[in-house]
Scaffold this active site. Sequence first.
Site, PDB file in Angstrom:
ATOM      1  N   ARG A 136      -7.135  -4.054  -8.543  1.00 39.88           N
ATOM      2  CA  ARG A 136      -7.735  -3.102  -9.446  1.00 39.88           C
ATOM      3  C   ARG A 136      -8.051  -4.308 -10.337  1.00 39.88           C
ATOM      4  O   ARG A 136      -6.753  -4.864 -10.824  1.00 39.88           O
ATOM      5  CB  ARG A 136      -7.476  -1.321  -9.002  1.00 39.88           C
ATOM      6  N   HIS A 162     -14.577  -4.519 -11.525  1.00 40.33           N
ATOM      7  CA  HIS A 162     -14.320  -4.303 -10.326  1.00 40.33           C
ATOM      8  C   HIS A 162     -14.768  -4.819  -9.284  1.00 40.33           C
ATOM      9  O   HIS A 162     -15.282  -4.070  -7.911  1.00 40.33           O
ATOM     10  CB  HIS A 162     -14.295  -2.555 -10.091  1.00 40.33           C
ATOM     11  N   ARG A 174     -13.592  -6.832  -6.039  1.00 37.24           N
ATOM     12  CA  ARG A 174     -13.044  -5.974  -5.050  1.00 37.24           C
ATOM     13  C   ARG A 174     -13.824  -5.480  -3.686  1.00 37.24           C
ATOM     14  O   ARG A 174     -13.469  -5.814  -2.299  1.00 37.24           O
ATOM     15  CB  ARG A 174     -12.272  -4.270  -5.507  1.00 37.24           C
ATOM     16  N   HIS A 176      -5.584   1.003  -0.946  1.00 43.84           N
ATOM     17  CA  HIS A 176      -6.468   2.027  -0.334  1.00 43.84           C
ATOM     18  C   HIS A 176      -5.424   3.048  -0.197  1.00 43.84           C
ATOM     19  O   HIS A 176      -4.736   2.966   0.457  1.00 43.84           O
ATOM     20  CB  HIS A 176      -7.979   1.668   0.564  1.00 43.84           C
ATOM     21  N   TYR A 198       6.016   3.214   3.467  1.00 40.20           N
ATOM     22  CA  TYR A 198       7.050   2.010   3.601  1.00 40.20           C
ATOM     23  C   TYR A 198       5.908   0.954   4.088  1.00 40.20           C
ATOM     24  O   TYR A 198       5.928   0.185   4.361  1.00 40.20           O
ATOM     25  CB  TYR A 198       7.589   2.644   5.360  1.00 40.20           C
TER      26      TYR A 198
END
Length: 396
Positions: free
Chosen positions: A242, A332, A335, A358, A368
């Site tokens: 981002r 952006h 991405r 995401h 994790y």
Amino acid sequence: MPLTDTHIKNIRHTGQPKKYFDGGGLFLFISPTGSKLWRMAYRFEKKSKLLSFGEYPAVSLKDARERREEAKKLLSKGIDPNVQKKEAKAAQLAELKDTFHNIALEWHGTRTAEFSSKHRGTILFRLETYLFPAIGKMPIAKLEPHDILAVVRPIEQKGLFETSRRLLQLVSQIFRYAVITGRAKHNIAADLRGALRPRKVTHRAAVTEPSKVGQLLRDIDNYDGYFPIVCALRLAPLVFTRPTELRAAEWSEIDFKAQEWRIPAERMKMKQMHIVPLSEQAIKVLEELRPYSGNGKYLFPSIRTETRPISDATLLNALRRMGYAKDEMCTHGFRSIASTLLNELGYNRDWIERQLAHGERNEVRAAYNYAEYLPERRKMMQEWSNHLDKLKNSTA
């Protein structure tokens, strides 16, 4: 003989306790202080028990008799009226305690602890401004879908579509917490799915045609500007983080030996640490940048002061100077380029989504998953950088 109101009113207090019977176990007990208290004597499981109905005249003779009949019905069903009374009182106290207001504040204190102070403040503002005045005092277990709709629908009708949608999401999160903690049986907000106007999706501007991506990369290489900005633009398509994560990158997060960029949780949107494998091309950009800003905190310090990074507007303005309009490319958009082309190239969607960082629905798994698919992502990121080189070097 059954009692009458006239008889009860004419009873004179003598300083001694006394009982006046009405029948069916019901009697009026005159206490040593002169209080007139309704009692019912009964037997349950071969034990003698007493049930209190309240004080006369607050509880009239008629009321006391009705309560006696209710108690007798419970006894006929094998239910102890005293137990029933205690359970009803406990439920009433729970309702007073477990209001939407109290559950919402409890949820806010426990489930938003890892959010930024700004985001927590925004949530509390929405609760106090829109939800608490309307449904705050209501027991959460007694709220119905129409109660929630009565709050969010008028806000939607004012044209505040995003606010109404956010409020419904907020109610849903609070109800899920109430269900988990045993204060509600069902998430009623789920019943309102589709009740509000669908969110209008606006796609971020990005060039995604391979030939145009190649031209963008060449334009970035040819851009003549503040060197850290040039490096940020060169690195953006290689890491596709981002914009806020990229511009505030710190040298302490870069591990040249492991060829990794580890972004700490507090800088990530989803508040989970994120690993970005660095390709050979990305390492080269960083090595070129290091002499310019390597002695400071930020990779891309502001041109005015090294104590702050460049702003989002700085990168955006650079794209505009290169000739990319707002409906064509934004910061952006890097991405979107990666997501679109990597999927078209056939890479595993899970690898791509993990590298895009995401959101993860499963909170336990999310704790994790920063290293999930890491070997596969390393390979993908290097191959992606190689692919970008091919696009950049192609003039077709």
